[in-house]
Design a protein around this motif. Sequence first.
Motif, PDB file in Angstrom:
ATOM      1  N   UNK A  82       0.852  -1.187   0.000  1.00 37.06           N
ATOM      2  CA  UNK A  82       0.000   0.000   0.000  1.00 37.06           C
ATOM      3  C   UNK A  82       0.886   1.234   0.000  1.00 37.06           C
ATOM      4  N   UNK A  83       0.299   2.368  -0.395  1.00 33.76           N
ATOM      5  CA  UNK A  83       1.086   3.572  -0.605  1.00 33.76           C
ATOM      6  C   UNK A  83       0.449   4.782   0.065  1.00 33.76           C
ATOM      7  N   UNK A  84       1.286   5.647   0.618  1.00 31.09           N
ATOM      8  CA  UNK A  84       0.831   6.892   1.186  1.00 31.09           C
ATOM      9  C   UNK A  84       0.489   7.883   0.092  1.00 31.09           C
ATOM     10  N   UNK A  85       0.021   9.066   0.476  1.00 31.82           N
ATOM     11  CA  UNK A  85      -0.382  10.057  -0.524  1.00 31.82           C
ATOM     12  C   UNK A  85       0.800  10.559  -1.342  1.00 31.82           C
ATOM     13  N   UNK A  86       0.520  10.964  -2.573  1.00 34.31           N
ATOM     14  CA  UNK A  86       1.556  11.548  -3.417  1.00 34.31           C
ATOM     15  C   UNK A  86       1.913  12.943  -2.947  1.00 34.31           C
ATOM     16  N   UNK A  87       3.167  13.319  -3.158  1.00 38.58           N
ATOM     17  CA  UNK A  87       3.648  14.621  -2.696  1.00 38.58           C
ATOM     18  C   UNK A  87       4.681  15.160  -3.669  1.00 38.58           C
ATOM     19  N   UNK A  88       4.570  16.431  -4.023  1.00 34.48           N
ATOM     20  CA  UNK A  88       5.602  17.080  -4.826  1.00 34.48           C
ATOM     21  C   UNK A  88       6.792  17.351  -3.925  1.00 34.48           C
ATOM     22  N   UNK A  89       7.995  16.943  -4.355  1.00 30.44           N
ATOM     23  CA  UNK A  89       9.138  17.045  -3.442  1.00 30.44           C
ATOM     24  C   UNK A  89      10.300  17.878  -3.966  1.00 30.44           C
ATOM     25  N   UNK A  90      10.393  18.094  -5.261  1.00 29.60           N
ATOM     26  CA  UNK A  90      11.599  18.732  -5.793  1.00 29.60           C
ATOM     27  C   UNK A  90      11.289  20.083  -6.418  1.00 29.60           C
TER      28      UNK A  90
END
Length: 386
Positions: A82-90
């Motif tokens: 399972x995966x956590x929420x997507x996040x813009x990181x760069x």
Amino acid sequence: MHLIRSLLFLFAAGTALRAAPLLETSDVFPAKMAGIERYRIPGVVVTPKGTVLAYCEARRNNSSDWGEIEIHLRRSTDGGKTWGPGKQIAHVGARLEGNPRKAAGGEREQTVNNPVAIVDRTTGAIEFVYCVNYARAFAMRSTDDGVTWSAPVDITATFEPFRAKYDWKVIATGPGHGLQLKSGRLVVPIWLAYGKTGDHKPSAAATIFSDDHGRTWKAGDIALPNEGAFGDPNETMITTLSDGRVLLVARSVSKANRKLITMSADGATGWSTPKFHDQLWEPICMASIVAHPANAGTLIFSNPHTLGRDSSGKEIPAGRGKRENLSIKLSRDDGTTWPVSRTLDAGPSAYSDLAVLPDGTVLCLYEKANDIVAARFNLEWIAAKP
């Protein structure tokens, strides 16, 4: 007590060897998620704590290599189930707008491209490098398993020594993942193009490296020159061999329709004479390679296994096979031969990246048609008959 522990270890090892074939998949970056037209260029690493970090280019408006592109990441703490929420990181701060292909039209786009994560098992940190507009390179770091990231540092100057050989107009890291050698050195495969501004060819491939845990980066030697039969080497991937050498495998546009390989003792200098590997077919697509700890010399490779053929079935030189039939290959002799191949996805499938979990399960993050999915499988699945 020592005897009991030894027997338990042997029993556990025997059980592992008899494990049933495993193959599971999960959606990670489906198209249209969070308003993103399409996600492309996957990368995946496993941290020392066992957290899986999956990252990619989030191409906001279309699937073009140039455009408004962000880097997004999702975390998994259960081995990629399972995966956590997507996040813009760069590059979420000051923008660097400048699409050279649309400059005349005043397009205000920022292309953040080619993300590469490197796990530093000495410090526990995750180093992360990427490019902006294929013209500048940046590095940042996470010390909390990818939850937060430091402010990016411009490392574009690292690429300047390559100008002695190629006056580049485009630079790109990876894509995929980098690695750490036994010496502690961090190595990132890169490629550069030296045609017209914005063009991705002609190209050549090399590495950059850090001997101080990502604080500074240096340029290695050109590993794959654009010479002779080696047509436009780019999009390289690397792994370590059982004797500590670094194996670099690259995409190329060549008549041979095969991946290019070269080796180095330190991942930066003294690269061996490049050669094509007959068993690693080249449909002009990013592939991935990773060492598996099961036994010394065990390597896993992922790539669409296709060739361009004419109506009679004969292979066409520089034939550009289709991006489909993503296959997993297994080598037990440091990549000298690849006797085992198993289709992971027979349909449209393209770029991929590989990582190994602490329990030996393999993760393949790959482009499935217009989505990015994760496949979890074990060595038994690769070796089993379809």
